[in-house]
Design an enzyme around this catalytic site. Structure first.
Site, PDB file in Angstrom:
ATOM      1  N   ARG A  64      25.740  -5.281  88.254  1.00 18.76           N
ATOM      2  CA  ARG A  64      27.042  -4.896  88.805  1.00 18.76           C
ATOM      3  C   ARG A  64      27.316  -5.702  90.069  1.00 18.76           C
ATOM      4  O   ARG A  64      26.398  -5.924  90.856  1.00 18.76           O
ATOM      5  CB  ARG A  64      27.042  -3.390  89.110  1.00 18.76           C
ATOM      6  CG  ARG A  64      27.991  -2.624  88.206  1.00 18.76           C
ATOM      7  CD  ARG A  64      27.856  -1.146  88.330  1.00 18.76           C
ATOM      8  NE  ARG A  64      28.168  -0.622  89.652  1.00 18.76           N
ATOM      9  CZ  ARG A  64      28.200   0.666  89.938  1.00 18.76           C
ATOM     10  NH1 ARG A  64      27.957   1.553  88.995  1.00 18.76           N
ATOM     11  NH2 ARG A  64      28.481   1.086  91.147  1.00 18.76           N
ATOM     12  N   LYS A 114      23.385   9.508  88.664  1.00 15.53           N
ATOM     13  CA  LYS A 114      24.528  10.297  88.182  1.00 15.53           C
ATOM     14  C   LYS A 114      24.949   9.817  86.785  1.00 15.53           C
ATOM     15  O   LYS A 114      25.105  10.614  85.865  1.00 15.53           O
ATOM     16  CB  LYS A 114      25.715  10.181  89.156  1.00 15.53           C
ATOM     17  CG  LYS A 114      25.414  10.667  90.568  1.00 15.53           C
ATOM     18  CD  LYS A 114      26.631  10.599  91.486  1.00 15.53           C
ATOM     19  CE  LYS A 114      27.182   9.213  91.744  1.00 15.53           C
ATOM     20  NZ  LYS A 114      26.254   8.312  92.469  1.00 15.53           N
ATOM     21  N   ARG A 143      19.022  -2.596  88.841  1.00 10.11           N
ATOM     22  CA  ARG A 143      19.837  -1.997  87.772  1.00 10.11           C
ATOM     23  C   ARG A 143      20.517  -3.069  86.916  1.00 10.11           C
ATOM     24  O   ARG A 143      21.006  -4.076  87.420  1.00 10.11           O
ATOM     25  CB  ARG A 143      20.914  -1.093  88.361  1.00 10.11           C
ATOM     26  CG  ARG A 143      21.887  -0.592  87.274  1.00 10.11           C
ATOM     27  CD  ARG A 143      22.781   0.498  87.726  1.00 10.11           C
ATOM     28  NE  ARG A 143      23.581   0.153  88.883  1.00 10.11           N
ATOM     29  CZ  ARG A 143      24.384   1.014  89.500  1.00 10.11           C
ATOM     30  NH1 ARG A 143      24.477   2.267  89.070  1.00 10.11           N
ATOM     31  NH2 ARG A 143      25.080   0.646  90.545  1.00 10.11           N
ATOM     32  N   ARG A 162      27.399   0.966 100.849  1.00  4.30           N
ATOM     33  CA  ARG A 162      27.691   2.144 100.015  1.00  4.30           C
ATOM     34  C   ARG A 162      26.888   3.354 100.497  1.00  4.30           C
ATOM     35  O   ARG A 162      27.375   4.479 100.492  1.00  4.30           O
ATOM     36  CB  ARG A 162      27.376   1.839  98.541  1.00  4.30           C
ATOM     37  CG  ARG A 162      28.428   0.934  97.897  1.00  4.30           C
ATOM     38  CD  ARG A 162      27.882   0.188  96.706  1.00  4.30           C
ATOM     39  NE  ARG A 162      27.511   1.055  95.609  1.00  4.30           N
ATOM     40  CZ  ARG A 162      26.653   0.696  94.638  1.00  4.30           C
ATOM     41  NH1 ARG A 162      26.095  -0.518  94.663  1.00  4.30           N
ATOM     42  NH2 ARG A 162      26.371   1.516  93.669  1.00  4.30           N
ATOM     43  N   ARG A 215      34.505  12.531  96.531  1.00  2.47           N
ATOM     44  CA  ARG A 215      33.614  11.723  97.347  1.00  2.47           C
ATOM     45  C   ARG A 215      33.917  11.839  98.829  1.00  2.47           C
ATOM     46  O   ARG A 215      33.322  11.148  99.638  1.00  2.47           O
ATOM     47  CB  ARG A 215      33.807  10.280  96.935  1.00  2.47           C
ATOM     48  CG  ARG A 215      32.563   9.623  96.416  1.00  2.47           C
ATOM     49  CD  ARG A 215      33.014   8.266  95.955  1.00  2.47           C
ATOM     50  NE  ARG A 215      31.982   7.330  95.847  1.00  2.47           N
ATOM     51  CZ  ARG A 215      31.407   6.985  94.699  1.00  2.47           C
ATOM     52  NH1 ARG A 215      31.727   7.585  93.578  1.00  2.47           N
ATOM     53  NH2 ARG A 215      30.510   6.061  94.678  1.00  2.47           N
TER      54      ARG A 215
HETATM   55  P1  AP5 Z   1      22.652   5.207  87.773  1.00  3.52           P
HETATM   56  O1  AP5 Z   1      22.547   6.315  86.780  1.00  3.52           O
HETATM   57  O2  AP5 Z   1      23.480   4.033  87.416  1.00  3.52           O
HETATM   58  O3  AP5 Z   1      23.051   5.793  89.217  1.00  3.52           O
HETATM   59  P2  AP5 Z   1      24.460   6.308  89.767  1.00  3.52           P
HETATM   60  O4  AP5 Z   1      24.177   7.507  90.625  1.00  3.52           O
HETATM   61  O5  AP5 Z   1      25.433   6.454  88.669  1.00  3.52           O
HETATM   62  O6  AP5 Z   1      24.800   5.100  90.720  1.00  3.52           O
HETATM   63  P3  AP5 Z   1      26.194   4.321  90.969  1.00  3.52           P
HETATM   64  O7  AP5 Z   1      25.832   3.046  91.672  1.00  3.52           O
HETATM   65  O8  AP5 Z   1      26.985   4.243  89.717  1.00  3.52           O
HETATM   66  O9  AP5 Z   1      26.858   5.270  91.984  1.00  3.52           O
HETATM   67  P4  AP5 Z   1      28.004   4.906  92.920  1.00  3.52           P
HETATM   68  O10 AP5 Z   1      28.393   6.260  93.336  1.00  3.52           O
HETATM   69  O11 AP5 Z   1      27.677   3.983  94.023  1.00  3.52           O
HETATM   70  O12 AP5 Z   1      29.015   4.040  92.017  1.00  3.52           O
HETATM   71  P5  AP5 Z   1      30.364   4.402  91.266  1.00  3.52           P
HETATM   72  O13 AP5 Z   1      30.418   3.610  90.048  1.00  3.52           O
HETATM   73  O14 AP5 Z   1      30.555   5.862  91.202  1.00  3.52           O
HETATM   74  O15 AP5 Z   1      21.125   4.739  88.069  1.00  3.52           O
HETATM   75  C1  AP5 Z   1      20.854   3.691  88.975  1.00  3.52           C
HETATM   76  C2  AP5 Z   1      19.560   2.956  88.555  1.00  3.52           C
HETATM   77  O16 AP5 Z   1      18.452   3.827  88.671  1.00  3.52           O
HETATM   78  C3  AP5 Z   1      19.555   2.457  87.094  1.00  3.52           C
HETATM   79  O17 AP5 Z   1      18.858   1.249  87.025  1.00  3.52           O
HETATM   80  C4  AP5 Z   1      18.775   3.565  86.341  1.00  3.52           C
HETATM   81  O18 AP5 Z   1      18.120   3.066  85.204  1.00  3.52           O
HETATM   82  C5  AP5 Z   1      17.811   4.019  87.410  1.00  3.52           C
HETATM   83  N1  AP5 Z   1      17.456   5.436  87.343  1.00  3.52           N
HETATM   84  C6  AP5 Z   1      18.304   6.480  87.135  1.00  3.52           C
HETATM   85  N2  AP5 Z   1      17.637   7.646  87.189  1.00  3.52           N
HETATM   86  C7  AP5 Z   1      16.323   7.328  87.479  1.00  3.52           C
HETATM   87  C8  AP5 Z   1      15.147   8.100  87.677  1.00  3.52           C
HETATM   88  N3  AP5 Z   1      15.165   9.445  87.646  1.00  3.52           N
HETATM   89  N4  AP5 Z   1      13.984   7.441  87.964  1.00  3.52           N
HETATM   90  C9  AP5 Z   1      13.961   6.076  88.038  1.00  3.52           C
HETATM   91  N5  AP5 Z   1      15.048   5.285  87.844  1.00  3.52           N
HETATM   92  C10 AP5 Z   1      16.215   5.907  87.584  1.00  3.52           C
HETATM   93  O19 AP5 Z   1      31.455   3.830  92.319  1.00  3.52           O
HETATM   94  C11 AP5 Z   1      31.602   2.449  92.531  1.00  3.52           C
HETATM   95  C12 AP5 Z   1      32.723   2.206  93.532  1.00  3.52           C
HETATM   96  O20 AP5 Z   1      33.966   2.698  92.992  1.00  3.52           O
HETATM   97  C13 AP5 Z   1      32.580   2.907  94.888  1.00  3.52           C
HETATM   98  O21 AP5 Z   1      31.775   2.167  95.786  1.00  3.52           O
HETATM   99  C14 AP5 Z   1      34.036   2.996  95.332  1.00  3.52           C
HETATM  100  O22 AP5 Z   1      34.490   1.762  95.835  1.00  3.52           O
HETATM  101  C15 AP5 Z   1      34.773   3.286  94.011  1.00  3.52           C
HETATM  102  N6  AP5 Z   1      34.906   4.722  93.760  1.00  3.52           N
HETATM  103  C16 AP5 Z   1      34.333   5.431  92.746  1.00  3.52           C
HETATM  104  N7  AP5 Z   1      34.652   6.729  92.823  1.00  3.52           N
HETATM  105  C17 AP5 Z   1      35.442   6.865  93.915  1.00  3.52           C
HETATM  106  C18 AP5 Z   1      36.074   7.976  94.548  1.00  3.52           C
HETATM  107  N8  AP5 Z   1      35.940   9.228  94.088  1.00  3.52           N
HETATM  108  N9  AP5 Z   1      36.821   7.725  95.641  1.00  3.52           N
HETATM  109  C19 AP5 Z   1      36.986   6.479  96.139  1.00  3.52           C
HETATM  110  N10 AP5 Z   1      36.387   5.392  95.609  1.00  3.52           N
HETATM  111  C20 AP5 Z   1      35.618   5.582  94.513  1.00  3.52           C
HETATM  112 MG    MG Z   2      27.281   5.502  88.192  1.00  2.00          MG
END
Ligand code: AP5
Ligand code: MG
Length: 210
Positions: A156, A13, A127, A167, A88
């Site tokens: 992270r 994402k 990552r 997660r 979410r």
């Molecule tokens: P990356 O692009 O970083 O993936 P991502 O989908 O953004 O993953 P996140 O871990 O950021 O998602 P998340 O939803 O768990 O975390 P968030 O920060 O939103 O890519 C990942 C890896 O893959 C990288 O190394 C990249 O290089 C690689 N990659 C990407 N595309 C690729 C491809 N096509 N092929 C190969 N490799 C690839 O949330 C964190 C925390 O915040 C949550 O756990 C929760 O506690 C809180 N939170 C956030 N939003 C909310 C909400 N709406 N409600 C409640 N709590 C929330």
């Molecule tokens: Mg992300």
């Protein structure tokens, strides 16, 4: 253009959002990044969110929804937005629908980046994220931990195997049901997130350019 990115942790994402945001001139709004920003600055929101983020749990809706509400009122979000990681759960999805209705606008696209769990674990355990510019990379693609912006690539805190598995569970239990919610509105476009970054990008642009 009002777009949301839904997908499991590590589905890409954040990676995809950066280029979509530039191409379509819409702000990339990641609730995860916002919480991490609060945490870095030791705000009350950050300190409350930390207890949930460290365990891979969702931060309570009252905090998350209010933060998004305020962010969507900022001038740069008036002409559209790309939400990453919000909504979410079903409560957040209903909240967003109501909020947009009050503002006289509606979601256009829900991009569901689908990737199987096995790939997610490999991606997230390797990552690395730049602590200065936020660029996302993977240990397999880095020659050193220095980013070209001068920052350092770090892991992270929630990218440990244990938290990744928590997660993923939260994603399947609480986030996946929103796909059916938006399917009923005819808004979901399925993106195969298991492909290479450029190919995922191509699928997304095909949807958004229609
Ligand atoms: P990356 O692009 O970083 O993936 P991502 O989908 O953004 O993953 P996140 O871990 O950021 O998602 P998340 O939803 O768990 O975390 P968030 O920060 O939103 O890519 C990942 C890896 O893959 C990288 O190394 C990249 O290089 C690689 N990659 C990407 N595309 C690729 C491809 N096509 N092929 C190969 N490799 C690839 O949330 C964190 C925390 O915040 C949550 O756990 C929760 O506690 C809180 N939170 C956030 N939003 C909310 C909400 N709406 N409600 C409640 N709590 C929330
Ligand atoms: Mg992300």
């Amino acid at each position: 253009m009002q777009v949301i990115l839904v997908g499991p942790p590590g589905s890409g994402k954040g990676t995809q959002a950066k280029s979509i945001s530039v191409k379509y001139h819409i702000p990339h709004i990641s609730t995860g990044d916002m919480f991490r920003y609060h945490l870095k600055n030791n705000t009350p929101v950050g300190l409350e969110a930390k207890t949930f983020m460290d365990k891979g749990l969702l931060v309570p809706d009252y905090l998350t929804n209010q933060m998004v509400d305020l962010r969507l009122q900022e001038p740069d979000a008036k002409g559209g937005f790309l939400l990453d990681g919000f909504p979410r759960n079903l409560e957040q999805a209903r909240f967003l629908d109501d909020l947009l209705k009050q503002q006289g606008r509606r979601l256009e696209h829900v991009l569901w980046i689908d990737v199987e769990d096995k790939i997610i674990i490999e991606r997230l355990s390797g990552r690395r994220v730049c602590n200065k510019c936020g660029n996302i990379s993977h240990i397999d693609h880095l020659q050193s931990n220095r980013c070209s912006c001068g920052g350092t690539y770090v892991t992270r805190v929630d990218d440990t195997l244990e938290v990744i598995s928590d997660r993923l569970k939260v994603y399947h239990d609480q986030t996946e049901p929103i796909v059916a919610y938006y399917q009923a509105q005819g808004k979901v476009r399925v993106i195969d997130g298991s492909l290479a970054e450029v190919d995922v990008n191509k699928q997304i642009y095909e949807v958004l350019s229609k």
